[in-house]
Scaffold this motif. Structure first.
Motif, mmCIF file in Angstrom:
data_model
loop_
_atom_site.group_PDB
_atom_site.id
_atom_site.type_symbol
_atom_site.label_atom_id
_atom_site.label_comp_id
_atom_site.label_asym_id
_atom_site.label_seq_id
_atom_site.Cartn_x
_atom_site.Cartn_y
_atom_site.Cartn_z
ATOM 1 N N SER A 1 20.059 -16.046 -82.243
ATOM 2 C CA SER A 1 19.682 -17.385 -82.698
ATOM 3 C C SER A 1 20.125 -17.687 -84.126
ATOM 4 C CB SER A 1 18.168 -17.569 -82.555
ATOM 5 O OG SER A 1 17.791 -17.593 -81.193
ATOM 6 N N LEU B 1 19.041 -22.036 -78.929
ATOM 7 C CA LEU B 1 18.412 -20.917 -79.626
ATOM 8 C C LEU B 1 16.897 -21.000 -79.539
ATOM 9 C CD1 LEU B 1 17.720 -22.962 -82.021
ATOM 10 C CD2 LEU B 1 19.655 -21.967 -83.206
ATOM 11 N N ASN C 1 21.906 -18.295 -76.894
ATOM 12 C CA ASN C 1 21.326 -16.947 -76.834
ATOM 13 C C ASN C 1 21.275 -16.470 -75.386
ATOM 14 O OD1 ASN C 1 19.087 -18.261 -75.736
ATOM 15 N ND2 ASN C 1 17.811 -18.000 -77.538
ATOM 16 N N ILE D 1 23.724 -18.425 -84.143
ATOM 17 C CA ILE D 1 23.986 -19.712 -83.501
ATOM 18 C C ILE D 1 23.812 -20.852 -84.506
ATOM 19 C CG2 ILE D 1 23.119 -21.341 -81.777
ATOM 20 C CD1 ILE D 1 22.389 -18.824 -80.089
#
Length: 293
Positions: A131, A148, A100, A134
């Motif tokens: 996040s 994240l 992030n 991810i």
């Protein structure tokens, strides 16, 4: 044709030692086994490598031609083994990282610089995502490592401790609240906000905080990076919330103020995200250990 590296090494030893018996001793083989291997090699190649007589053996013209070829093949095999050991030790290869924007702007540049200086043959491929994306990338093997915000992302990924950060309120230096040192979110909900990525963890935290205060969040616009957020805040288009470490990058240049957010959710933990440590390639395991150091 299946050429045996053991037989090729024995052949090279026989050429260098000048006698099959000495070559067998050098390669830790019985003399009879060495003779049989060389005879099998001749049969596979369809050519005599040694002229045998009562006085011993003499290399043929074919043997001298094979010597350079065999040395080249054995060197290539040794090179393959060396490179594969490098992969196993995590010293070369590539690793895919999804992170992030908070991790990218606060922690990763210096950490990746040190890691890649130690392992120059490692290719780190970094992509910025929110996040939730991810966690999905790691679960679906589109990324090896994720960084994240702490949260519940399901059983397909494992979270490991990484770093802590703090969310702060960002506002222009001439704003009415600029002389304050700390505020509660409820005190600033009358103002409009500049948000980050749709679906980002920061936006979600702001929305939850506003809901807990029983007030609407006036999200005037959303941008894709902290640089754009700070530019919009500096232009007086709204207040922003971002990590303190990221805000420091832009604060002086844009004449911004940062205020402490007196909210428990403003203190955050960032996590490393992997599928399972046992499934990670060697180079990725090295990078995880480096990031946790």
């Amino acid at each position: 044709m299946r050429l045996d590296p053991v037989s090729l090494r024995l052949f090279v030893a026989a050429m260098e030692e000048g006698a099959i018996a000495r070559a067998a001793e050098r390669e830790h083989l019985a003399a009879s086994a060495a003779s049989r291997r060389l005879a099998d090699l001749e049969q596979q190649l369809g050519v005599a490598l040694f002229a045998r007589s009562n006085r011993g053996t003499e290399p043929t013209a074919a043997a001298y031609a094979l010597l350079d070829l065999a040395r080249g093949v054995l060197n290539e095999l040794d090179g393959i083994a060396t490179q594969m050991r490098g992969f196993g030790a995590g010293l070369r290869g590539h690793v895919r990282v999804a992170a992030n924007i908070s991790a990218i702007t606060q922690f990763l540049p210096a950490q990746l610089q040190r890691f890649m200086a130690r392992h120059p043959q490692v290719d780190v491929r970094l992509q910025e995502q929110i996040s939730t994306a991810i966690a999905r990338s790691v679960a679906e093997n589109a990324a090896d490592i994720g960084i994240l915000a702490e949260g519940d992302y399901g059983e397909r990924v494992t979270l490991l401790p990484y770093r802590s950060d703090e969310l702060v309120l960002v506002l222009p230096a001439g704003h009415a609240l600029a002389r304050r040192r700390r505020v509660r979110l409820a005190e600033v909900l009358d103002h409009e906000f500049v948000g980050t990525h749709p679906g980002s963890a920061i936006n979600a935290a702001l929305a939850r905080g506003a809901a807990e205060a029983g007030r609407p969040l006036k999200l005037r616009m959303q941008v894709t990076g902290f640089d754009a957020l700070c530019l919009m805040v500096a232009a007086g288009l709204g207040l922003g919330v971002m990590p303190r470490g990221s805000a420091l990058i832009y604060r002086s240049a844009l004449g911004l103020r940062t205020l402490t957010l007196a909210e428990p959710w403003a203190q955050r933990r960032l996590m490393l995200c992997v599928r399972a440590q046992g499934e990670l390639p060697g180079v990725a395991r090295h990078l995880v250990a480096h990031l946790q150091d």
